[in-house]
Motif scaffolding. Structure first.
Motif, PDB file in Angstrom:
ATOM      1  N   PHE A 142       0.876  -1.162  -0.124  1.00  0.00           N
ATOM      2  CA  PHE A 142      -0.002  -0.018   0.077  1.00  0.00           C
ATOM      3  C   PHE A 142       0.954   1.164  -0.066  1.00  0.00           C
ATOM      4  O   PHE A 142       0.324   2.290  -0.449  1.00  0.00           O
ATOM      5  CB  PHE A 142      -0.990  -0.103   1.109  1.00  0.00           C
ATOM      6  CG  PHE A 142      -0.501   0.582   2.243  1.00  0.00           C
ATOM      7  CD1 PHE A 142      -1.164   1.830   2.864  1.00  0.00           C
ATOM      8  CD2 PHE A 142       0.466   0.003   3.091  1.00  0.00           C
ATOM      9  CE1 PHE A 142      -0.815   2.424   4.155  1.00  0.00           C
ATOM     10  CE2 PHE A 142       0.768   0.522   4.382  1.00  0.00           C
ATOM     11  CZ  PHE A 142       0.318   2.036   4.836  1.00  0.00           C
ATOM     12  N   ILE A 143       2.025   1.303   0.530  1.00  0.00           N
ATOM     13  CA  ILE A 143       2.992   2.308   0.348  1.00  0.00           C
ATOM     14  C   ILE A 143       3.811   2.382  -0.859  1.00  0.00           C
ATOM     15  O   ILE A 143       3.917   3.362  -1.367  1.00  0.00           O
ATOM     16  CB  ILE A 143       3.723   2.167   1.836  1.00  0.00           C
ATOM     17  CG1 ILE A 143       3.364   2.652   2.872  1.00  0.00           C
ATOM     18  CG2 ILE A 143       5.131   3.035   1.400  1.00  0.00           C
ATOM     19  CD1 ILE A 143       4.049   2.760   4.082  1.00  0.00           C
ATOM     20  N   ARG A 144       4.039   1.055  -1.169  1.00  0.00           N
ATOM     21  CA  ARG A 144       4.745   1.074  -2.504  1.00  0.00           C
ATOM     22  C   ARG A 144       3.976   1.519  -3.844  1.00  0.00           C
ATOM     23  O   ARG A 144       4.758   2.277  -4.539  1.00  0.00           O
ATOM     24  CB  ARG A 144       5.221  -0.514  -2.845  1.00  0.00           C
ATOM     25  CG  ARG A 144       5.967  -0.811  -3.929  1.00  0.00           C
ATOM     26  CD  ARG A 144       7.334  -0.410  -3.556  1.00  0.00           C
ATOM     27  NE  ARG A 144       8.304  -0.256  -4.793  1.00  0.00           N
ATOM     28  CZ  ARG A 144       9.541  -1.095  -4.748  1.00  0.00           C
ATOM     29  NH1 ARG A 144      10.035  -1.640  -3.593  1.00  0.00           N
ATOM     30  NH2 ARG A 144      10.373  -0.865  -5.519  1.00  0.00           N
ATOM     31  N   LEU A 145       2.576   1.464  -4.006  1.00  0.00           N
ATOM     32  CA  LEU A 145       1.860   2.152  -4.951  1.00  0.00           C
ATOM     33  C   LEU A 145       2.263   3.619  -5.059  1.00  0.00           C
ATOM     34  O   LEU A 145       2.353   4.173  -6.029  1.00  0.00           O
ATOM     35  CB  LEU A 145       0.549   1.876  -4.575  1.00  0.00           C
ATOM     36  CG  LEU A 145      -0.201   0.151  -4.708  1.00  0.00           C
ATOM     37  CD1 LEU A 145      -1.521   0.315  -4.303  1.00  0.00           C
ATOM     38  CD2 LEU A 145       0.522  -0.420  -5.817  1.00  0.00           C
ATOM     39  N   PHE A 146       2.208   4.283  -3.804  1.00  0.00           N
ATOM     40  CA  PHE A 146       2.348   5.624  -3.764  1.00  0.00           C
ATOM     41  C   PHE A 146       3.883   5.876  -4.173  1.00  0.00           C
ATOM     42  O   PHE A 146       3.851   7.039  -4.894  1.00  0.00           O
ATOM     43  CB  PHE A 146       1.750   6.380  -2.749  1.00  0.00           C
ATOM     44  CG  PHE A 146       2.164   7.668  -2.419  1.00  0.00           C
ATOM     45  CD1 PHE A 146       1.239   8.539  -2.719  1.00  0.00           C
ATOM     46  CD2 PHE A 146       3.362   8.290  -1.985  1.00  0.00           C
ATOM     47  CE1 PHE A 146       1.487  10.120  -2.739  1.00  0.00           C
ATOM     48  CE2 PHE A 146       3.523   9.623  -1.672  1.00  0.00           C
ATOM     49  CZ  PHE A 146       2.763  10.449  -2.154  1.00  0.00           C
ATOM     50  N   LEU A 147       4.684   5.352  -3.541  1.00  0.00           N
ATOM     51  CA  LEU A 147       6.159   5.707  -3.651  1.00  0.00           C
ATOM     52  C   LEU A 147       6.593   5.569  -4.969  1.00  0.00           C
ATOM     53  O   LEU A 147       7.472   6.428  -5.506  1.00  0.00           O
ATOM     54  CB  LEU A 147       6.992   4.869  -2.525  1.00  0.00           C
ATOM     55  CG  LEU A 147       6.762   5.454  -1.126  1.00  0.00           C
ATOM     56  CD1 LEU A 147       7.647   4.218  -0.209  1.00  0.00           C
ATOM     57  CD2 LEU A 147       7.129   6.597  -0.769  1.00  0.00           C
ATOM     58  N   ASP A 148       6.246   4.561  -5.729  1.00  0.00           N
ATOM     59  CA  ASP A 148       6.771   4.514  -7.242  1.00  0.00           C
ATOM     60  C   ASP A 148       6.272   5.658  -8.026  1.00  0.00           C
ATOM     61  O   ASP A 148       6.792   6.224  -8.764  1.00  0.00           O
ATOM     62  CB  ASP A 148       6.324   3.083  -7.583  1.00  0.00           C
ATOM     63  CG  ASP A 148       7.047   2.017  -7.206  1.00  0.00           C
ATOM     64  OD1 ASP A 148       8.054   2.187  -6.364  1.00  0.00           O
ATOM     65  OD2 ASP A 148       6.433   0.795  -7.439  1.00  0.00           O
ATOM     66  N   ALA A 149       4.788   5.852  -7.795  1.00  0.00           N
ATOM     67  CA  ALA A 149       4.176   7.074  -8.563  1.00  0.00           C
ATOM     68  C   ALA A 149       5.090   8.315  -8.098  1.00  0.00           C
ATOM     69  O   ALA A 149       5.275   9.214  -8.977  1.00  0.00           O
ATOM     70  CB  ALA A 149       2.945   7.291  -8.161  1.00  0.00           C
ATOM     71  N   ALA A 150       5.196   8.546  -7.034  1.00  0.00           N
ATOM     72  CA  ALA A 150       6.183   9.715  -6.366  1.00  0.00           C
ATOM     73  C   ALA A 150       7.462   9.938  -7.046  1.00  0.00           C
ATOM     74  O   ALA A 150       7.849  10.892  -7.514  1.00  0.00           O
ATOM     75  CB  ALA A 150       6.213   9.809  -4.938  1.00  0.00           C
ATOM     76  N   ALA A 151       8.080   8.660  -7.241  1.00  0.00           N
ATOM     77  CA  ALA A 151       9.533   8.703  -7.776  1.00  0.00           C
ATOM     78  C   ALA A 151       9.381   8.865  -9.151  1.00  0.00           C
ATOM     79  O   ALA A 151      10.454   9.476  -9.884  1.00  0.00           O
ATOM     80  CB  ALA A 151      10.219   7.393  -7.576  1.00  0.00           C
ATOM     81  N   ILE A 152       8.505   8.468 -10.007  1.00  0.00           N
ATOM     82  CA  ILE A 152       8.350   8.774 -11.343  1.00  0.00           C
ATOM     83  C   ILE A 152       7.725  10.178 -11.656  1.00  0.00           C
ATOM     84  O   ILE A 152       8.405  10.775 -12.618  1.00  0.00           O
ATOM     85  CB  ILE A 152       7.372   7.580 -11.999  1.00  0.00           C
ATOM     86  CG1 ILE A 152       7.955   6.339 -11.962  1.00  0.00           C
ATOM     87  CG2 ILE A 152       6.969   8.048 -13.590  1.00  0.00           C
ATOM     88  CD1 ILE A 152       7.013   5.104 -12.287  1.00  0.00           C
ATOM     89  N   LEU A 153       6.583  10.691 -10.995  1.00  0.00           N
ATOM     90  CA  LEU A 153       6.227  11.947 -11.132  1.00  0.00           C
ATOM     91  C   LEU A 153       6.738  13.191 -10.355  1.00  0.00           C
ATOM     92  O   LEU A 153       6.566  14.437 -10.658  1.00  0.00           O
ATOM     93  CB  LEU A 153       4.762  11.783 -11.173  1.00  0.00           C
ATOM     94  CG  LEU A 153       4.208  10.865 -12.113  1.00  0.00           C
ATOM     95  CD1 LEU A 153       2.806  10.765 -11.493  1.00  0.00           C
ATOM     96  CD2 LEU A 153       4.451  11.285 -13.536  1.00  0.00           C
ATOM     97  N   GLY A 154       7.385  12.682  -9.203  1.00  0.00           N
ATOM     98  CA  GLY A 154       7.692  13.766  -8.168  1.00  0.00           C
ATOM     99  C   GLY A 154       9.181  14.144  -8.358  1.00  0.00           C
ATOM    100  O   GLY A 154       9.704  15.133  -7.579  1.00  0.00           O
ATOM    101  N   GLY A 155       9.963  13.696  -9.385  1.00  0.00           N
ATOM    102  CA  GLY A 155      11.266  14.343  -9.663  1.00  0.00           C
ATOM    103  C   GLY A 155      12.039  13.702  -8.797  1.00  0.00           C
ATOM    104  O   GLY A 155      11.923  12.717  -7.905  1.00  0.00           O
ATOM    105  N   LEU A 156      13.223  14.559  -8.360  1.00  0.00           N
ATOM    106  CA  LEU A 156      14.405  14.188  -7.639  1.00  0.00           C
ATOM    107  C   LEU A 156      13.876  13.813  -6.211  1.00  0.00           C
ATOM    108  O   LEU A 156      14.106  12.958  -5.376  1.00  0.00           O
ATOM    109  CB  LEU A 156      15.507  15.046  -7.546  1.00  0.00           C
ATOM    110  CG  LEU A 156      16.287  14.896  -8.866  1.00  0.00           C
ATOM    111  CD1 LEU A 156      17.479  15.920  -8.866  1.00  0.00           C
ATOM    112  CD2 LEU A 156      16.863  13.527  -9.091  1.00  0.00           C
TER     113      LEU A 156
END
Length: 263
Positions: A142-156
Protein backbone atom coordinates in the motif's frame (compact mmCIF):
# COMPACT_ATOMS: atom_id res chain seq x y z
CA UNK A 1 -14.85 16.01 17.68
CA UNK A 2 -11.11 16.67 17.54
CA UNK A 3 -8.96 14.00 15.95
CA UNK A 4 -6.22 12.82 18.31
CA UNK A 5 -2.86 11.34 17.44
CA UNK A 6 -4.25 7.99 18.56
CA UNK A 7 -7.19 8.35 16.14
CA UNK A 8 -4.82 9.09 13.26
CA UNK A 9 -2.68 6.08 14.09
CA UNK A 10 -5.71 3.80 14.28
CA UNK A 11 -6.85 4.82 10.78
CA UNK A 12 -3.39 4.61 9.28
CA UNK A 13 -1.86 1.58 10.96
CA UNK A 14 -3.70 0.45 14.08
CA UNK A 15 -6.14 -1.83 12.28
CA UNK A 16 -3.27 -3.61 10.54
CA UNK A 17 -1.11 -3.91 13.66
CA UNK A 18 -4.05 -5.66 15.35
CA UNK A 19 -4.02 -8.30 12.62
CA UNK A 20 -0.27 -8.64 12.82
CA UNK A 21 -0.46 -9.04 16.61
CA UNK A 22 -2.19 -12.40 16.31
CA UNK A 23 0.46 -13.91 14.05
CA UNK A 24 3.26 -12.29 16.02
CA UNK A 25 2.05 -13.74 19.32
CA UNK A 26 1.86 -17.18 17.71
CA UNK A 27 5.51 -16.74 16.75
CA UNK A 28 6.61 -15.42 20.16
CA UNK A 29 4.95 -18.31 22.03
CA UNK A 30 5.15 -16.51 25.36
CA UNK A 31 4.30 -18.32 28.61
CA UNK A 32 0.62 -18.14 29.52
CA UNK A 33 1.35 -16.66 32.95
CA UNK A 34 3.97 -14.42 34.50
CA UNK A 35 4.84 -10.90 33.33
CA UNK A 36 5.06 -9.59 29.76
CA UNK A 37 6.08 -6.13 28.53
CA UNK A 38 5.14 -4.58 25.19
CA UNK A 39 7.82 -1.99 24.39
CA UNK A 40 6.55 0.86 22.23
CA UNK A 41 2.97 -0.33 22.56
CA UNK A 42 1.38 2.56 20.62
CA UNK A 43 -2.40 2.36 20.86
CA UNK A 44 -2.13 -1.10 22.39
CA UNK A 45 -2.88 -3.59 19.61
CA UNK A 46 -0.29 -6.09 20.80
CA UNK A 47 -0.81 -5.29 24.49
CA UNK A 48 -4.52 -6.05 24.29
CA UNK A 49 -4.01 -9.14 22.13
CA UNK A 50 -1.53 -10.51 24.69
CA UNK A 51 -3.81 -9.66 27.63
CA UNK A 52 -6.73 -11.48 26.02
CA UNK A 53 -4.65 -14.47 25.01
CA UNK A 54 -3.00 -14.75 28.44
CA UNK A 55 -5.63 -13.69 31.00
CA UNK A 56 -3.50 -15.05 33.87
CA UNK A 57 -0.47 -12.97 32.85
CA UNK A 58 0.47 -9.43 33.85
CA UNK A 59 0.82 -7.44 30.62
CA UNK A 60 2.54 -4.05 30.70
CA UNK A 61 2.45 -1.66 27.74
CA UNK A 62 4.89 1.22 27.61
CA UNK A 63 5.11 4.06 25.10
CA UNK A 64 6.79 7.45 24.86
CA UNK A 65 3.58 9.18 23.71
CA UNK A 66 1.05 9.52 26.56
CA UNK A 67 -1.86 10.16 24.17
CA UNK A 68 -1.63 6.57 22.97
CA UNK A 69 -2.24 5.21 26.47
CA UNK A 70 -5.97 5.80 26.74
CA UNK A 71 -8.36 4.94 29.55
CA UNK A 72 -10.38 2.93 27.03
CA UNK A 73 -7.41 0.61 26.53
CA UNK A 74 -6.97 0.22 30.29
CA UNK A 75 -10.60 -0.83 30.58
CA UNK A 76 -10.37 -3.47 27.84
CA UNK A 77 -8.68 -6.04 30.10
CA UNK A 78 -8.10 -6.19 33.83
CA UNK A 79 -4.55 -7.54 33.49
CA UNK A 80 -3.23 -4.56 31.50
CA UNK A 81 -0.92 -1.92 32.95
CA UNK A 82 0.16 1.13 30.94
CA UNK A 83 3.21 3.32 31.52
CA UNK A 84 4.79 6.28 29.76
CA UNK A 85 8.46 5.68 29.09
CA UNK A 86 11.34 5.49 26.65
CA UNK A 87 12.29 2.22 24.94
CA UNK A 88 15.93 3.27 25.27
CA UNK A 89 15.67 3.61 29.04
CA UNK A 90 12.94 1.35 30.36
CA UNK A 91 11.66 2.32 33.84
CA UNK A 92 11.89 -1.21 35.23
CA UNK A 93 14.29 -3.14 37.41
CA UNK A 94 16.44 -5.93 36.03
CA UNK A 95 14.75 -9.31 35.61
CA UNK A 96 11.24 -7.84 35.89
CA UNK A 97 9.56 -9.80 33.07
CA UNK A 98 9.34 -13.29 31.65
CA UNK A 99 8.92 -11.98 28.09
CA UNK A 100 9.64 -8.68 26.36
CA UNK A 101 8.42 -7.94 22.85
CA UNK A 102 8.07 -5.04 20.48
CA UNK A 103 5.96 -4.63 17.35
CA UNK A 104 6.73 -2.18 14.53
CA UNK A 105 9.17 -0.09 16.57
CA UNK A 106 12.78 -1.19 16.14
CA UNK A 107 13.25 0.37 12.68
CA UNK A 108 12.03 3.78 13.87
CA UNK A 109 14.43 4.15 16.79
CA UNK A 110 17.66 6.14 16.75
CA UNK A 111 19.45 3.39 18.68
CA UNK A 112 17.82 -0.03 18.13
CA UNK A 113 20.74 -1.80 19.79
CA UNK A 114 20.11 0.10 23.01
CA UNK A 115 16.41 -0.79 22.93
CA UNK A 116 17.20 -4.50 22.56
CA UNK A 117 19.76 -4.25 25.37
CA UNK A 118 17.08 -2.69 27.57
CA UNK A 119 14.63 -5.49 26.80
CA UNK A 120 17.32 -8.01 27.71
CA UNK A 121 18.08 -6.15 30.94
CA UNK A 122 14.50 -6.20 32.20
CA UNK A 123 13.86 -9.84 31.19
CA UNK A 124 14.64 -12.80 33.41
CA UNK A 125 17.20 -15.47 32.44
CA UNK A 126 15.65 -17.96 30.00
CA UNK A 127 12.99 -15.37 29.15
CA UNK A 128 12.08 -14.53 25.56
CA UNK A 129 12.83 -11.35 23.61
CA UNK A 130 10.99 -10.80 20.31
CA UNK A 131 10.27 -8.08 17.79
CA UNK A 132 8.62 -7.56 14.43
CA UNK A 133 9.11 -4.87 11.77
CA UNK A 134 7.40 -4.19 8.46
CA UNK A 135 9.27 -5.33 5.37
CA UNK A 136 9.03 -1.82 3.94
CA UNK A 137 10.64 -2.13 0.54
CA UNK A 138 9.38 -5.61 -0.33
CA UNK A 139 6.31 -6.14 1.78
CA UNK A 140 4.27 -2.95 2.15
CA UNK A 141 2.28 -2.84 -1.08
CA UNK A 142 0.00 0.00 0.00
CA UNK A 143 2.98 2.33 0.50
CA UNK A 144 4.81 1.04 -2.57
CA UNK A 145 1.93 2.05 -4.89
CA UNK A 146 2.35 5.68 -3.87
CA UNK A 147 6.15 5.78 -3.60
CA UNK A 148 6.69 4.43 -7.11
CA UNK A 149 4.30 7.05 -8.49
CA UNK A 150 6.06 9.75 -6.47
CA UNK A 151 9.49 8.63 -7.73
CA UNK A 152 8.31 8.75 -11.37
CA UNK A 153 6.28 11.96 -11.25
CA UNK A 154 7.81 13.86 -8.34
CA UNK A 155 11.29 14.26 -9.74
CA UNK A 156 14.36 14.02 -7.54
CA UNK A 157 12.33 14.82 -4.45
CA UNK A 158 10.05 11.86 -5.13
CA UNK A 159 13.02 9.55 -5.67
CA UNK A 160 14.59 10.80 -2.45
CA UNK A 161 11.34 10.18 -0.56
CA UNK A 162 11.16 6.56 -1.72
CA UNK A 163 14.78 6.00 -0.78
CA UNK A 164 14.31 7.59 2.66
CA UNK A 165 11.18 5.59 3.55
CA UNK A 166 12.82 2.34 2.49
CA UNK A 167 16.22 3.14 4.05
CA UNK A 168 15.75 1.49 7.44
CA UNK A 169 18.37 -0.33 9.56
CA UNK A 170 17.01 -3.88 9.37
CA UNK A 171 15.77 -4.85 5.94
CA UNK A 172 15.81 -8.64 6.07
CA UNK A 173 15.67 -11.53 8.52
CA UNK A 174 19.46 -11.92 8.55
CA UNK A 175 19.86 -8.36 9.82
CA UNK A 176 17.41 -9.03 12.66
CA UNK A 177 19.17 -12.29 13.47
CA UNK A 178 22.49 -10.45 13.75
CA UNK A 179 20.93 -7.79 15.99
CA UNK A 180 19.65 -10.46 18.38
CA UNK A 181 22.94 -12.36 18.24
CA UNK A 182 24.97 -9.23 19.02
CA UNK A 183 22.73 -8.70 22.07
CA UNK A 184 23.89 -12.06 23.42
CA UNK A 185 20.60 -13.88 22.89
CA UNK A 186 20.43 -17.59 22.13
CA UNK A 187 18.05 -19.98 20.34
CA UNK A 188 17.37 -17.26 17.75
CA UNK A 189 14.69 -17.82 15.15
CA UNK A 190 13.28 -15.56 12.44
CA UNK A 191 10.13 -15.62 10.31
CA UNK A 192 8.15 -13.60 7.80
CA UNK A 193 4.54 -12.95 8.81
CA UNK A 194 1.86 -11.93 6.30
CA UNK A 195 -1.38 -10.04 6.85
CA UNK A 196 -3.92 -8.54 4.47
CA UNK A 197 -4.80 -4.87 4.40
CA UNK A 198 -8.44 -4.52 3.36
CA UNK A 199 -9.69 -1.16 2.09
CA UNK A 200 -13.30 -0.18 1.43
CA UNK A 201 -12.36 1.99 -1.55
CA UNK A 202 -9.65 4.34 -2.77
CA UNK A 203 -10.66 7.08 -0.34
CA UNK A 204 -10.19 4.67 2.55
CA UNK A 205 -6.81 3.66 1.13
CA UNK A 206 -5.73 7.28 0.66
CA UNK A 207 -6.70 8.27 4.18
CA UNK A 208 -4.70 5.39 5.58
CA UNK A 209 -1.73 6.21 3.35
CA UNK A 210 -1.61 9.88 4.36
CA UNK A 211 -1.58 8.92 8.01
CA UNK A 212 0.89 6.08 7.67
CA UNK A 213 4.15 8.03 7.46
CA UNK A 214 4.89 11.69 8.11
CA UNK A 215 7.46 11.81 5.30
CA UNK A 216 4.81 10.72 2.78
CA UNK A 217 2.22 13.20 4.07
CA UNK A 218 4.67 16.11 4.18
CA UNK A 219 5.99 15.35 0.69
CA UNK A 220 2.52 15.27 -0.82
CA UNK A 221 1.46 18.50 0.90
CA UNK A 222 4.53 20.30 -0.49
CA UNK A 223 3.75 19.50 -4.13
CA UNK A 224 2.26 21.98 -6.57
CA UNK A 225 -1.40 21.26 -7.24
CA UNK A 226 -0.79 19.79 -10.73
CA UNK A 227 1.97 17.46 -9.54
CA UNK A 228 -0.01 16.39 -6.49
CA UNK A 229 -3.00 15.57 -8.70
CA UNK A 230 -0.86 13.53 -11.12
CA UNK A 231 0.70 11.53 -8.29
CA UNK A 232 -2.67 10.87 -6.65
CA UNK A 233 -4.25 9.80 -9.93
CA UNK A 234 -1.33 7.49 -10.75
CA UNK A 235 -1.64 5.94 -7.31
CA UNK A 236 -5.38 5.59 -7.83
CA UNK A 237 -4.89 3.76 -11.13
CA UNK A 238 -2.47 1.39 -9.43
CA UNK A 239 -4.98 0.79 -6.63
CA UNK A 240 -7.87 0.18 -9.06
CA UNK A 241 -5.90 -2.32 -11.13
CA UNK A 242 -8.13 -1.80 -14.15
CA UNK A 243 -11.37 -2.31 -12.21
CA UNK A 244 -13.99 0.02 -10.80
CA UNK A 245 -13.40 1.60 -7.41
CA UNK A 246 -14.23 -0.57 -4.43
CA UNK A 247 -12.76 -3.04 -2.00
CA UNK A 248 -9.17 -4.12 -2.37
CA UNK A 249 -7.06 -6.46 -0.27
CA UNK A 250 -3.32 -5.83 -0.35
CA UNK A 251 -0.75 -8.15 1.19
CA UNK A 252 1.65 -6.78 3.80
CA UNK A 253 4.54 -8.70 5.30
CA UNK A 254 6.54 -8.23 8.46
CA UNK A 255 9.77 -9.83 9.61
CA UNK A 256 9.98 -11.23 13.11
CA UNK A 257 12.80 -12.41 15.37
CA UNK A 258 12.90 -14.05 18.78
CA UNK A 259 15.60 -15.23 21.12
CA UNK A 260 16.21 -16.41 24.68
CA UNK A 261 18.06 -14.55 27.43
CA UNK A 262 21.05 -16.65 28.58
CA UNK A 263 20.71 -18.38 31.93
Amino acid sequence: MNTTIADTYEIAMGRWSRRLSRSFLDFVAAPSCGSLVDVGCGTGSLTLAAANRYPDARVVGIDLIPDYLTDALREEASNIELKTGDALSLPFEENSFDTAFSQLLINDLEDPEKAVAEMVRVTKPNGKIAASVWDRSGGLTFIRLFLDAAAILGGLEGEKLREEVFDVPYQDEDDLYDLWSDAGLGDIETATLAVRMDFIDFDDYWQSLMGAHSLIRNFFNRQYADTAYEIQQATRLAYLGGKTDGRRSLVASAMAVRGVVPA
